[in-house]
Design a protein around this motif. Structure first.
Motif, short mmCIF file in Angstrom:
data_model
loop_
_atom_site.label_atom_id
_atom_site.label_comp_id
_atom_site.label_asym_id
_atom_site.label_seq_id
_atom_site.Cartn_x
_atom_site.Cartn_y
_atom_site.Cartn_z
N THR A 439 0.83 -1.21 0.00
CA THR A 439 0.00 0.00 0.00
C THR A 439 0.87 1.25 0.00
O THR A 439 0.59 2.23 -0.71
CB THR A 439 -0.94 0.02 1.23
OG1 THR A 439 -1.79 -1.12 1.18
CG2 THR A 439 -1.78 1.28 1.27
N LEU A 440 1.94 1.24 0.80
CA LEU A 440 2.82 2.39 0.85
C LEU A 440 3.49 2.63 -0.50
O LEU A 440 3.60 3.77 -0.96
CB LEU A 440 3.88 2.22 1.95
CG LEU A 440 4.88 3.38 2.11
CD1 LEU A 440 4.16 4.71 2.32
CD2 LEU A 440 5.84 3.11 3.27
N TYR A 441 3.93 1.53 -1.15
CA TYR A 441 4.52 1.68 -2.48
C TYR A 441 3.52 2.28 -3.47
O TYR A 441 3.86 3.14 -4.30
CB TYR A 441 5.03 0.33 -2.99
CG TYR A 441 6.41 -0.03 -2.51
CD1 TYR A 441 7.51 0.76 -2.86
CD2 TYR A 441 6.63 -1.16 -1.73
CE1 TYR A 441 8.79 0.43 -2.43
CE2 TYR A 441 7.90 -1.50 -1.29
CZ TYR A 441 8.99 -0.70 -1.64
OH TYR A 441 10.25 -1.02 -1.20
N ASP A 442 2.26 1.83 -3.39
CA ASP A 442 1.22 2.37 -4.29
C ASP A 442 1.02 3.87 -4.04
O ASP A 442 0.91 4.66 -4.98
CB ASP A 442 -0.10 1.63 -4.07
CG ASP A 442 -0.09 0.22 -4.62
OD1 ASP A 442 0.81 -0.07 -5.45
OD2 ASP A 442 -0.95 -0.59 -4.22
N LEU A 443 0.97 4.26 -2.75
CA LEU A 443 0.78 5.67 -2.42
C LEU A 443 1.96 6.51 -2.86
O LEU A 443 1.79 7.64 -3.37
CB LEU A 443 0.57 5.83 -0.91
CG LEU A 443 -0.75 5.30 -0.35
CD1 LEU A 443 -0.72 5.31 1.18
CD2 LEU A 443 -1.92 6.15 -0.86
N MET A 444 3.17 5.98 -2.70
CA MET A 444 4.36 6.70 -3.13
C MET A 444 4.35 6.90 -4.63
O MET A 444 4.71 7.98 -5.15
CB MET A 444 5.63 5.95 -2.70
CG MET A 444 5.87 5.98 -1.20
SD MET A 444 7.17 4.84 -0.68
CE MET A 444 8.60 5.54 -1.54
N GLY A 445 3.91 5.87 -5.38
CA GLY A 445 3.83 5.98 -6.84
C GLY A 445 2.81 7.01 -7.25
O GLY A 445 3.04 7.81 -8.17
N ARG A 446 1.66 7.03 -6.56
CA ARG A 446 0.59 7.98 -6.91
C ARG A 446 1.01 9.41 -6.65
O ARG A 446 0.65 10.34 -7.38
CB ARG A 446 -0.68 7.66 -6.11
CG ARG A 446 -1.86 8.53 -6.46
CD ARG A 446 -3.17 7.77 -6.26
NE ARG A 446 -3.38 7.50 -4.84
CZ ARG A 446 -3.97 8.34 -4.01
NH1 ARG A 446 -4.35 9.54 -4.45
NH2 ARG A 446 -4.17 8.04 -2.75
N HIS A 447 1.81 9.64 -5.59
CA HIS A 447 2.22 11.00 -5.26
C HIS A 447 3.59 11.36 -5.83
O HIS A 447 4.10 12.45 -5.56
CB HIS A 447 2.24 11.16 -3.73
CG HIS A 447 0.90 11.11 -3.09
ND1 HIS A 447 -0.06 12.09 -3.30
CD2 HIS A 447 0.33 10.18 -2.27
CE1 HIS A 447 -1.15 11.76 -2.61
NE2 HIS A 447 -0.95 10.62 -1.99
#
Length: 453
Positions: A439-447
């Motif tokens: 989830t953190l990797y996904d959020l980092m990619g989105r931002h």
């Protein structure tokens, strides 16, 4: 239970644009109308908070006469409905005319769905704010706290404190900047106390010359000084059985501080020129915008008097620290002064609300009240614009009200702080944030946040 979508009326005679708007505004329960008769029928049936309207309606699709006539009837039928006018690029004059008639805002064609969505969200927010303000006024109409209009947690905590201490006999000290409503709260203390049926007497220590203040407080006997033609009771004695409010107590002269202290200790007074001790049963509530502890340290206020007066201390937050209260109070005062000045219902233009929310209000609620009264008097047509308020340009950008934008900004800041604290360690950062590594990797990619090498 599924949350009901807010009702949105679209007045548009082009079936293709109707379909496009319905598709792009799926967050709302959309109803449509293609002409004036259908639009007014939908207004009566659904009473929507917001509607969008094309000025080019049949039988005048290339002009604006039918659209402006429809707008006038909508505002007469439902004055609280926020109408957003859709106009062509060459129709700016008619858009301005519509705003002058009472439309909330306008949006140029071709429609930008994202921008229009933001305008509609803002319109719903302001409509809900106005309705909440009215509900609060109705529910508080007979309450001793009716003069306090607030949704701020800090101010609501102050109100709960007032309700808790009012039934007691404790002396209360109200601290706060000028204009924050100290006398309103003092009257609420009296109204909620067992002394409510007796008198509430108030005196402003800063407004009365020092040589007259003692006689105002404690009264005088006939012949006590030149001009004392008859015995006169002071404000403290007149408040017997009730509440005595000392406003701006920090300006009380040192000589009178000693006399007030004796009264608080013995509960008796002596009139000027008299020798008889008169027992007085009164509750003392005082207020000041000054820092009394600092005055005590400077020798300008008696420390023993301070402790007598401050059995309960209530600090009132300034308006600039009360989240959301500026706009709420602006609507309250606008409604109040519209009724007082016999003006038809007025609406705030977006630039006026932005100015109200960003201004710091150094004079607090009193300054706000005067500002809105002036705006109600000066406003042309049915809309209050920023120029009517007479506020200086603060240069502060308005905070976004789009929830997605606010959430994204908060997520970005939280992730950046977690990664900084853990020196880029993804496992520790995800634990700190309470999410899984994927989830953190996904959020980092989105931002657009890159993991450190």
């Amino acid at each position: 239970m599924t949350q009901q979508k807010p009702k949105l009326l679209i007045i548009e005679d082009d079936p293709g644009l109707q379909k496009q708007l319905r598709w792009s505004l799926d967050a709302y329960d959309v109803v449509v109308a293609g002409d004036r008769e259908a639009a007014l029928a939908q207004i009566r049936r659904h009473e929507p908070a917001v509607c969008t309207m094309d000025l080019g309606l049949p039988p005048d699709p290339d002009g604006s006469t039918e659209g402006l006539a429809t707008l006038q009837q909508i505002l007469a039928l439902a004055p609280d409905t926020r109408v957003i006018v859709l106009t062509g690029n060459q129709d700016h004059a008619n858009a301005v005319k519509a705003i002058g008639m009472g439309a909330y805002d306008f949006h140029q064609k071709p429609v930008d769905p994202e921008v229009l969505n933001l305008v509609i969200q803002r319109a719903f927010f302001l409509h809900n704010l106005q309705q909440e303000n009215r509900r609060m006024q109705q529910s508080q109409a007979d309450s001793p706290m009716a003069g306090v209009i607030s949704r701020d947690p800090g101010m609501l905590k102050v109100c709960r404190t007032i309700e808790k201490v009012a039934p007691t006999s404790a002396s209360v000290m109200l601290l706060g900047e000028s204009g924050t409503g100290k006398e309103v709260l003092a009257r609420a203390i009296h109204a909620l106390s067992p002394r409510a049926k007796e008198r509430f007497m108030a005196i402003n220590c800063a407004a009365i010359p020092e040589n007259l203040l003692e006689s105002e407080l404690f009264g005088y006997e006939k012949g006590a000084f030149t001009g004392a033609a008859k015995q006169t009771k002071g404000k403290v004695e007149l408040a017997h059985g009730g509440t005595f409010f000392l406003d701006e107590v920090g300006d009380l002269p040192m000589a009178l501080q000693a006399k007030l202290l004796r009264f608080l200790q013995e509960r008796v007074i002596e009139r000027i020129g008299g020798h008889e001790e008169i027992p007085v049963d009164v509750r003392i509530v005082c207020a000041t915008h000054q820092k009394l502890k600092d005055l005590c340290a400077q020798g300008r206020f008696r420390e023993d008097l301070y402790y007598r007066l401050s059995e309960i201390v209530v600090t009132i937050p300034p308006l600039r620290q009360r989240e959301g209260d500026a706009a709420l109070l602006a609507h309250h005062f606008k409604n109040k002064f519209c009724a007082q000045e016999s003006r038809a219902s007025l609406h705030f233009a977006p630039d006026a609300l932005a100015a109200i929310e960003t201004y710091q209000w150094p004079g607090n609620v009193r300054e706000m009240e005067n500002c809105i009264k002036r705006a109600v008097i000066m406003a042309d047509a049915s809309t209050i614009v920023a120029d009517d308020l007479g506020l200086p340009d603060t240069g502060v950008e308005e905070e976004p009200l789009n929830l997605r934008q606010v959430r994204d900004e908060a997520e970005y800041k939280a992730i950046a702080r977690a990664l900084a604290r853990t020196d880029g360690n993804i496992v520790k950062a995800s634990e700190m944030l309470g999410v899984s590594r994927p989830t953190l990797y996904d959020l980092m990619g989105r931002h657009g946040i890159k993991a450190s090498a």
